[in-house]
Design a protein around this motif. Structure first.
Motif, mmCIF file in Angstrom:
data_model
loop_
_atom_site.group_PDB
_atom_site.id
_atom_site.type_symbol
_atom_site.label_atom_id
_atom_site.label_comp_id
_atom_site.label_asym_id
_atom_site.label_seq_id
_atom_site.Cartn_x
_atom_site.Cartn_y
_atom_site.Cartn_z
ATOM 1 N N LEU A 183 71.357 59.045 -14.080
ATOM 2 C CA LEU A 183 69.913 59.270 -14.030
ATOM 3 C C LEU A 183 69.511 59.904 -12.702
ATOM 4 O O LEU A 183 68.705 60.848 -12.662
ATOM 5 N N LEU A 184 70.064 59.415 -11.603
ATOM 6 C CA LEU A 184 69.742 59.967 -10.292
ATOM 7 C C LEU A 184 70.164 61.430 -10.189
ATOM 8 O O LEU A 184 69.434 62.264 -9.650
ATOM 9 N N ILE A 185 71.351 61.741 -10.706
ATOM 10 C CA ILE A 185 71.832 63.120 -10.674
ATOM 11 C C ILE A 185 70.872 64.031 -11.428
ATOM 12 O O ILE A 185 70.482 65.099 -10.944
ATOM 13 N N ASP A 186 70.454 63.607 -12.615
ATOM 14 C CA ASP A 186 69.540 64.422 -13.408
ATOM 15 C C ASP A 186 68.175 64.557 -12.737
ATOM 16 O O ASP A 186 67.544 65.618 -12.801
ATOM 17 N N ALA A 187 67.724 63.485 -12.097
ATOM 18 C CA ALA A 187 66.412 63.524 -11.443
ATOM 19 C C ALA A 187 66.411 64.502 -10.276
ATOM 20 O O ALA A 187 65.495 65.327 -10.139
ATOM 21 N N SER A 226 66.310 50.311 -9.301
ATOM 22 C CA SER A 226 66.925 49.720 -10.486
ATOM 23 C C SER A 226 66.360 50.367 -11.745
ATOM 24 O O SER A 226 65.285 50.972 -11.721
ATOM 25 N N ILE A 227 67.103 50.241 -12.820
ATOM 26 C CA ILE A 227 66.618 50.737 -14.099
ATOM 27 C C ILE A 227 65.314 50.044 -14.476
ATOM 28 O O ILE A 227 64.397 50.654 -15.029
ATOM 29 N N GLU A 228 65.212 48.758 -14.152
ATOM 30 C CA GLU A 228 63.988 48.019 -14.441
ATOM 31 C C GLU A 228 62.794 48.621 -13.705
ATOM 32 O O GLU A 228 61.706 48.767 -14.274
ATOM 33 N N ALA A 229 62.998 48.976 -12.413
ATOM 34 C CA ALA A 229 61.907 49.557 -11.626
ATOM 35 C C ALA A 229 61.508 50.927 -12.167
ATOM 36 O O ALA A 229 60.318 51.253 -12.230
ATOM 37 N N ARG A 281 58.318 64.004 -23.395
ATOM 38 C CA ARG A 281 57.366 63.240 -22.588
ATOM 39 C C ARG A 281 58.046 62.050 -21.925
ATOM 40 O O ARG A 281 57.791 61.755 -20.754
ATOM 41 N N ALA A 282 58.889 61.368 -22.661
ATOM 42 C CA ALA A 282 59.584 60.226 -22.082
ATOM 43 C C ALA A 282 60.539 60.679 -20.986
ATOM 44 O O ALA A 282 60.629 60.056 -19.923
ATOM 45 N N ASP A 283 61.274 61.765 -21.235
ATOM 46 C CA ASP A 283 62.198 62.300 -20.228
ATOM 47 C C ASP A 283 61.452 62.615 -18.933
ATOM 48 O O ASP A 283 61.891 62.251 -17.836
ATOM 49 N N GLU A 284 60.334 63.326 -19.071
ATOM 50 C CA GLU A 284 59.565 63.717 -17.890
ATOM 51 C C GLU A 284 59.029 62.501 -17.144
ATOM 52 O O GLU A 284 59.039 62.471 -15.904
ATOM 53 N N ALA A 285 58.559 61.515 -17.882
ATOM 54 C CA ALA A 285 58.018 60.313 -17.248
ATOM 55 C C ALA A 285 59.101 59.573 -16.472
ATOM 56 O O ALA A 285 58.861 59.075 -15.361
ATOM 57 N N ILE A 286 60.292 59.503 -17.040
ATOM 58 C CA ILE A 286 61.397 58.791 -16.385
ATOM 59 C C ILE A 286 61.844 59.529 -15.131
ATOM 60 O O ILE A 286 62.021 58.928 -14.057
ATOM 61 N N TYR A 288 68.343 53.808 -21.266
ATOM 62 C CA TYR A 288 69.781 53.721 -21.558
ATOM 63 C C TYR A 288 70.193 54.572 -22.761
ATOM 64 O O TYR A 288 71.363 54.906 -22.901
ATOM 65 N N ARG A 289 69.225 54.907 -23.621
ATOM 66 C CA ARG A 289 69.557 55.821 -24.716
ATOM 67 C C ARG A 289 69.767 57.236 -24.212
ATOM 68 O O ARG A 289 70.374 58.066 -24.884
ATOM 69 N N ARG A 290 69.252 57.505 -23.009
ATOM 70 C CA ARG A 290 69.342 58.854 -22.458
ATOM 71 C C ARG A 290 70.405 58.978 -21.376
ATOM 72 O O ARG A 290 71.041 60.033 -21.254
ATOM 73 N N TRP A 291 70.574 57.948 -20.568
ATOM 74 C CA TRP A 291 71.522 57.981 -19.461
ATOM 75 C C TRP A 291 72.399 56.730 -19.498
ATOM 76 O O TRP A 291 71.895 55.618 -19.648
ATOM 77 N N PRO A 292 73.714 56.894 -19.340
ATOM 78 C CA PRO A 292 74.607 55.735 -19.444
ATOM 79 C C PRO A 292 74.493 54.767 -18.270
ATOM 80 O O PRO A 292 74.795 53.588 -18.414
ATOM 81 N N ASN A 293 74.038 55.276 -17.108
ATOM 82 C CA ASN A 293 73.946 54.416 -15.927
ATOM 83 C C ASN A 293 72.965 55.022 -14.925
ATOM 84 O O ASN A 293 72.452 56.138 -15.116
#
Length: 207
Positions: free
Chosen positions: A75-79, A50-53, A27-32, A66-71
């Motif tokens: 995250l953008l690549i995975d999205a 930004s990560i904050e946004a 659920r967290a992965d999908e939400a992010i 940050y527990r899931r993606w180092p930067n």
């Protein structure tokens, strides 16, 4: 997608970390991932996100991301990869058949949404090195699949031995992207687009 508070999603993520080998919260992965795509499709540039946004949009804490993606780039690549979906399965019976399958896989309803997001990214792809790296990271595995099909055709004698593989990739994918994103030529029908495009390219590529 159902809105989740930071506390609720983080609790799920924390529960998943209890005990060795527990999977992380889907659920967290999908939400992010959904938050990243919403920000991109809403017109935010890759550099501005930004990560904050993302955390605020997803209703999670920054630590959860940050527990899931180092930067941010990871995250953008995975999205964008999640939006594009898996590469279609190939029958491996003919070069034409496999190329048609690959091109048709770029013309699905999922790709319609992906094309709209990509259209929002075009300015960043043109001038932003970060987003260009992200996009190349997403499409390179798919290019390699198509390269494999073309190399197989050369090895079997089905395609010309002197075929320029990289240019052939561009000739196949370029029109597809132009139609998906821009509807560049409305006079080209969607019906059997993949078959007609592959046949046109193979007329010059056949041995």
């Amino acid at each position: 997608m159902e809105t989740m508070t930071t506390a609720s999603v983080d609790v799920v993520a924390d529960q998943d970390r209890k005990g060795p080998g527990r999977p992380r919260s889907a659920r967290a992965d999908e939400a992010i991932i959904e938050a990243v795509m919403d920000l991109l499709s809403g017109g935010q540039s890759a550099d501005a996100i930004s990560i904050e946004a993302v955390a605020a949009k997803a209703g999670v804490g920054k630590a959860t991301i940050y527990r899931r993606w180092p930067n941010k780039e990871a995250l953008l690549i995975d999205a964008v990869t999640a939006m594009k979906g898996p590469s279609p399965e190939l029958a491996g019976e003919s070069v034409r058949g496999d190329l048609v399958t690959l091109i048709a896989g770029m013309r699905t309803k999922r790709m319609d949404h992906y094309g709209k997001v990509t259209a929002c990214l075009l300015p960043q792809l043109a001038k932003g090195e970060e987003m260009h790296r992200v996009y190349q990271g997403v499409i390179e595995p798919r290019r390699e699949v198509m390269r494999g099909v073309l190399r197989r055709g050369i090895a079997s004698g089905e395609l010309r031995a002197d075929l320029d593989i990289e240019l052939t990739l561009l000739m196949l994918s370029g029109p597809t992207l132009a139609q998906n994103i821009l509807r560049w030529n409305p006079n080209v029908a969607d019906e059997q687009f993949a078959e007609r495009l592959v046949d046109a390219v193979l007329r010059g590529a056949h041995a």
